[in-house]
Design a protein around this motif. Structure first.
Motif, PDB file in Angstrom:
ATOM      1  N   TYR A   1       0.826  -1.112   0.140  1.00 27.71           N
ATOM      2  CA  TYR A   1       0.082   0.016   0.268  1.00 27.71           C
ATOM      3  C   TYR A   1       0.870   1.329  -0.091  1.00 27.71           C
ATOM      4  O   TYR A   1       0.356   2.361   0.275  1.00 27.71           O
ATOM      5  N   GLY A   2       2.187   1.217  -0.245  1.00 30.13           N
ATOM      6  CA  GLY A   2       2.776   2.480  -0.448  1.00 30.13           C
ATOM      7  C   GLY A   2       3.294   2.867   1.071  1.00 30.13           C
ATOM      8  O   GLY A   2       3.738   4.025   1.123  1.00 30.13           O
ATOM      9  N   PHE A   3       3.296   2.450   2.053  1.00 26.63           N
ATOM     10  CA  PHE A   3       3.740   2.582   3.344  1.00 26.63           C
ATOM     11  C   PHE A   3       5.145   2.835   3.501  1.00 26.63           C
ATOM     12  O   PHE A   3       5.830   3.445   4.375  1.00 26.63           O
ATOM     13  N   CYS A   4       5.901   2.132   2.577  1.00 23.26           N
ATOM     14  CA  CYS A   4       7.419   2.123   2.701  1.00 23.26           C
ATOM     15  C   CYS A   4       8.185   3.418   2.490  1.00 23.26           C
ATOM     16  O   CYS A   4       9.165   3.653   2.331  1.00 23.26           O
ATOM     17  N   ASP A   5       7.321   4.372   1.672  1.00 19.64           N
ATOM     18  CA  ASP A   5       7.816   5.482   1.081  1.00 19.64           C
ATOM     19  C   ASP A   5       8.183   6.313   2.405  1.00 19.64           C
ATOM     20  O   ASP A   5       8.812   7.232   2.419  1.00 19.64           O
ATOM     21  N   VAL A   6       7.468   6.223   3.506  1.00 19.63           N
ATOM     22  CA  VAL A   6       7.471   7.080   4.738  1.00 19.63           C
ATOM     23  C   VAL A   6       8.551   6.562   5.529  1.00 19.63           C
ATOM     24  O   VAL A   6       8.713   5.320   6.027  1.00 19.63           O
ATOM     25  N   THR A   7       9.813   7.198   5.898  1.00 22.46           N
ATOM     26  CA  THR A   7      10.827   6.838   6.624  1.00 22.46           C
ATOM     27  C   THR A   7      10.996   7.430   8.052  1.00 22.46           C
ATOM     28  O   THR A   7      11.441   7.025   8.938  1.00 22.46           O
ATOM     29  N   ASP A   8      10.434   8.850   8.023  1.00 22.74           N
ATOM     30  CA  ASP A   8      10.319   9.451   9.388  1.00 22.74           C
ATOM     31  C   ASP A   8       8.927  10.267   9.607  1.00 22.74           C
ATOM     32  O   ASP A   8       8.404  10.458   8.457  1.00 22.74           O
ATOM     33  N   VAL A   9       8.523  10.422  10.813  1.00 18.01           N
ATOM     34  CA  VAL A   9       7.205  11.395  11.028  1.00 18.01           C
ATOM     35  C   VAL A   9       7.823  12.352  11.855  1.00 18.01           C
ATOM     36  O   VAL A   9       8.686  12.533  12.538  1.00 18.01           O
ATOM     37  N   PRO A  10       6.996  13.622  11.650  1.00 12.42           N
ATOM     38  CA  PRO A  10       7.002  14.659  12.742  1.00 12.42           C
ATOM     39  C   PRO A  10       6.865  14.322  14.136  1.00 12.42           C
ATOM     40  O   PRO A  10       6.274  13.471  14.353  1.00 12.42           O
ATOM     41  N   LYS A  11       7.522  14.823  15.134  1.00  9.81           N
ATOM     42  CA  LYS A  11       7.659  14.608  16.529  1.00  9.81           C
ATOM     43  C   LYS A  11       5.934  15.036  17.011  1.00  9.81           C
ATOM     44  O   LYS A  11       5.317  16.096  16.363  1.00  9.81           O
ATOM     45  N   GLY A  12       5.224  14.202  17.593  1.00 11.44           N
ATOM     46  CA  GLY A  12       3.972  14.310  18.012  1.00 11.44           C
ATOM     47  C   GLY A  12       3.067  13.732  17.151  1.00 11.44           C
ATOM     48  O   GLY A  12       1.625  14.093  17.224  1.00 11.44           O
ATOM     49  N   ARG A  13       3.457  13.034  16.056  1.00 12.16           N
ATOM     50  CA  ARG A  13       2.393  12.362  15.160  1.00 12.16           C
ATOM     51  C   ARG A  13       3.051  10.759  15.189  1.00 12.16           C
ATOM     52  O   ARG A  13       4.165  10.397  15.402  1.00 12.16           O
ATOM     53  N   LEU A  14       2.116   9.859  14.775  1.00 10.49           N
ATOM     54  CA  LEU A  14       2.436   8.492  14.512  1.00 10.49           C
ATOM     55  C   LEU A  14       1.896   8.133  13.178  1.00 10.49           C
ATOM     56  O   LEU A  14       1.074   8.760  12.426  1.00 10.49           O
ATOM     57  N   SER A  15       2.675   7.081  12.375  1.00  8.02           N
ATOM     58  CA  SER A  15       2.393   6.376  11.453  1.00  8.02           C
ATOM     59  C   SER A  15       1.179   5.614  11.687  1.00  8.02           C
ATOM     60  O   SER A  15       0.728   5.231  12.856  1.00  8.02           O
ATOM     61  N   LEU A  16       0.409   4.958  10.711  1.00  9.86           N
ATOM     62  CA  LEU A  16      -0.554   4.172  10.918  1.00  9.86           C
ATOM     63  C   LEU A  16      -0.143   2.691  11.524  1.00  9.86           C
ATOM     64  O   LEU A  16      -0.697   2.388  12.585  1.00  9.86           O
TER      65      LEU A  16
END
Length: 189
Positions: A113-128
């Motif tokens: 589903y294209g989730f591997c494109d995300v390597t980092d997230v902003p602080k205070g947020r979560l990935s699915l």
């Protein structure tokens, strides 16, 4: 009486009512005094004096006026758009958010589903994937994975972590055991 005769009789009655005294009503409407129409606007009448005035004004506008032109050359206008404080503050916050990022703790293997494109997230947020993992950990071991520990582990605000554990639940799968011979069943009589 049949239903057709009743319908015909009803249409006759309505026709009589509709046509009753038609001639008198028509004469009454025709003989009414018509209201006086409103006066027309003077520009619509097309007086020749106005046409002459309009052409003289347009000629005057087209002529070169040297004294006005010399005064216009003396005028100098410099314009700058002021930067308001309300516009300047969000730009700084956006820059700070871009620099404050954290690496993912959990991710899905492969490329679903294209989730591997995300390597980092902003602080205070979560990935699915991280959100589901955190909720599952809290559900299985609520004493170990408290909202405070989740806030510390995933760089969340403590009240956001508390709201996450209070209002969101991972899917609850219940497996119904197969029927055994020992269970009583209601039989049709």
């Amino acid at each position: 009486m049949s239903s057709v005769e009743i319908l015909n009789m009803g249409s006759r009655v309505t026709r009589l009512i509709r046509n009753f005294n038609v001639e008198n009503r028509a004469h009454r409407e025709i003989s009414k005094a018509r209201p006086k129409p409103a006066p027309r606007h003077p520009s619509a009448s097309g007086f020749p004096q106005e046409d002459i005035a309009a052409t003289s004004i347009s000629e005057e506008v087209q002529q070169r006026n040297d004294p006005l032109l010399s005064m216009l050359k003396d005028v100098y206008v410099e314009s700058k758009d002021p930067v308001s404080q309300a516009e300047a503050v969000p730009v700084v916050k956006k820059v700070e958010q871009k620099t404050q990022r954290r690496a993912l703790k959990y991710s899905l293997p492969g490329d679903p589903y294209g989730f591997c494109d995300v390597t980092d997230v902003p602080k205070g947020r979560l990935s699915l994937v991280e959100a589901l993992t955190a909720l599952n950990n809290h559900k299985r071991l609520p004493k170990t994975w408290t909202p405070e520990k989740l806030a510390q582990e995933y760089s969340l605000d403590p009240k956001d972590a508390k709201a996450l554990t209070d209002f969101f639940f991972p899917f609850d799968v219940k497996i119904i055991p197969p029927k055994t011979e020992e269970t009583k069943q209601i039989k049709d009589s």
